[in-house]
Design a protein around this motif. Sequence first.
Motif, mmCIF file in Angstrom:
data_model
loop_
_atom_site.group_PDB
_atom_site.id
_atom_site.type_symbol
_atom_site.label_atom_id
_atom_site.label_comp_id
_atom_site.label_asym_id
_atom_site.label_seq_id
_atom_site.Cartn_x
_atom_site.Cartn_y
_atom_site.Cartn_z
ATOM 1 N N TYR A 17 -2.329 13.545 -15.049
ATOM 2 C CA TYR A 17 -1.749 14.906 -14.970
ATOM 3 C C TYR A 17 -0.905 15.336 -16.166
ATOM 4 C CZ TYR A 17 -3.507 14.827 -10.249
ATOM 5 O OH TYR A 17 -4.353 14.762 -9.171
ATOM 6 N N LEU A 18 -0.642 14.441 -17.131
ATOM 7 C CA LEU A 18 0.183 14.911 -18.256
ATOM 8 C C LEU A 18 -0.575 15.919 -19.119
ATOM 9 C CD1 LEU A 18 2.780 15.019 -19.807
ATOM 10 C CD2 LEU A 18 2.144 12.924 -21.015
ATOM 11 N N PRO B 64 9.712 20.533 -8.257
ATOM 12 C CA PRO B 64 8.675 20.630 -9.292
ATOM 13 C C PRO B 64 8.573 22.018 -9.929
ATOM 14 C CG PRO B 64 7.821 19.497 -7.355
ATOM 15 C CD PRO B 64 9.165 20.036 -6.975
ATOM 16 N N GLN B 65 9.012 23.060 -9.212
ATOM 17 C CA GLN B 65 8.944 24.424 -9.780
ATOM 18 C C GLN B 65 9.771 24.554 -11.057
ATOM 19 O OE1 GLN B 65 8.434 27.717 -6.377
ATOM 20 N NE2 GLN B 65 10.322 26.600 -6.271
ATOM 21 N N ILE C 104 15.510 14.314 -2.245
ATOM 22 C CA ILE C 104 14.973 15.552 -1.662
ATOM 23 C C ILE C 104 13.965 16.101 -2.668
ATOM 24 C CG2 ILE C 104 15.509 17.840 -0.752
ATOM 25 C CD1 ILE C 104 18.374 16.857 -0.259
ATOM 26 N N PHE C 105 12.686 16.101 -2.303
ATOM 27 C CA PHE C 105 11.607 16.424 -3.249
ATOM 28 C C PHE C 105 10.756 17.561 -2.710
ATOM 29 C CE2 PHE C 105 7.386 16.147 -4.995
ATOM 30 C CZ PHE C 105 7.528 15.653 -6.284
ATOM 31 N N GLY C 106 10.468 18.546 -3.540
ATOM 32 C CA GLY C 106 9.524 19.601 -3.149
ATOM 33 C C GLY C 106 9.926 20.949 -3.714
ATOM 34 N N ASN C 107 8.977 21.874 -3.701
ATOM 35 C CA ASN C 107 9.270 23.223 -4.187
ATOM 36 C C ASN C 107 10.403 23.843 -3.371
ATOM 37 O OD1 ASN C 107 7.314 22.978 -6.102
ATOM 38 N ND2 ASN C 107 5.754 24.131 -4.978
ATOM 39 N N ASP C 108 11.312 24.515 -4.059
ATOM 40 C CA ASP C 108 12.499 25.156 -3.464
ATOM 41 C C ASP C 108 13.614 24.178 -3.089
ATOM 42 O OD1 ASP C 108 11.555 27.733 -3.764
ATOM 43 O OD2 ASP C 108 10.512 27.701 -1.835
ATOM 44 N N HIS D 117 3.675 19.209 -9.914
ATOM 45 C CA HIS D 117 4.051 18.431 -8.742
ATOM 46 C C HIS D 117 3.856 16.931 -9.011
ATOM 47 C CE1 HIS D 117 4.342 17.559 -4.370
ATOM 48 N NE2 HIS D 117 3.488 16.594 -4.687
ATOM 49 N N HIS D 118 2.687 16.589 -9.553
ATOM 50 C CA HIS D 118 2.396 15.167 -9.777
ATOM 51 C C HIS D 118 3.268 14.590 -10.896
ATOM 52 C CE1 HIS D 118 -0.671 14.919 -6.793
ATOM 53 N NE2 HIS D 118 -1.414 15.864 -7.352
ATOM 54 N N MET D 119 3.559 15.396 -11.917
ATOM 55 C CA MET D 119 4.434 14.880 -12.986
ATOM 56 C C MET D 119 5.868 14.694 -12.481
ATOM 57 S SD MET D 119 2.842 13.947 -15.626
ATOM 58 C CE MET D 119 4.344 13.558 -16.529
#
Length: 382
Positions: free
Chosen positions: A225-226, A176-177, A12-16, A240-242
């Motif tokens: 993105y690092l 990612p947050q 399960i991936f994503g903000n929140d 998000h990308h990291m």
Amino acid sequence: MNINKFVMPEVIFGNDAIHLVGESCFRLGAKRPLIVSDFGVSDVGWLEIVIQSCQKAGLHSAIYYDITTNPKDYEVEAGQKIYLEHECDSIIGVGGGSAIDTAKAIAIVVTNGGTIQDYEGVDEIDEPLPPLVMVATTAGSGSEVSQFSVIVDSTRKKKMTIVSKSLVPDIAIIDPQTLTTKSPQLTASTGLDVLTHAIEAYVSIASTALTDVQAKNAISLVANYLRPSVASSLNTEAKHHMAMASLQAGLAFSNAILGAVHAMSHAIGGRFPLLHGEVNSVLLPHVMEFNFLAVPKKFMTIAELCGENIRNMTEVEAGRKAIHFVKQLSLDIGVPQRLSDMGLDDEMIAEMSQIALDDACMITNPRDITVTDVQHLFKQAL
Ligand SMILES: [Fe+2]
């Protein structure tokens, strides 16, 4: 016939996504999870969100968050005690590799008995583990999707690598947050751990088409993105990308295993309380130089994935570009460049070299390696 296997949890991936931990655990039939975390995660509020999510799902959770970096066998024992005292039936790990590896190790001993030392090595776990939900808050260890747990034997002062498909969690939650609360130093060191996972998995002798696609994408994401992720805690695109890079590198190395960098860094980490990612970042260019001979074509691809212009170059020239890129990236983001900068000296080399050679991760290194080679690599990195 060549048979490949690829294991992974529900992701399960994503903000929140962190708010879904309670219902995820409930879906697995759990009623009384043990939540395993650390003080850092608690301090910035992520642990509280997990506790509330569990309450909302009607779960009665117990909490254990006294975990240190490079988690120890006695921390696993303490967690086991709490799990049994509270009659828990499932485990939620919240944090980076230390918390998640400890959560997995507790899961082993609560259903299989004995001590965590009994499960060192590959495929030593017989009984099924309780339901496991892992919430990753660093990008990072990849432990939330992997079949690994690494725990320090405090008596032998040795990192034990435990590998088993039983350790692949049921559900991995990546939000990612959660990366926005990490210091630049931790973002840099964990990000270089991601790069090390991706490169070691890509050149591993156990790599497959399924692991290569994950590893290659992870290399490209870290290359792009690092730097911005270290530069700004508020750069949500970079976070998000990291987070995705960490996930994909985790899937790659969980299935293709790793190599000499991790074998050597485990040897150091068992004895010295250093950041795993920083040790890896010092070792990585030296091990790449060593391994280059075995897989020059793959090094050419790594250079390309890092955005290097390799047109009209030979394999050797392009491969060197990949090594140079890694060195420059670690310089740019300010991690230590030598093991001696981290307090190590040449007295450790003989002992560490044999331990590294015996580590489970050394088996999949693409180039044959002897104890003399490992000693030489340690000397170069000092
Ligand atoms: Fe690692």
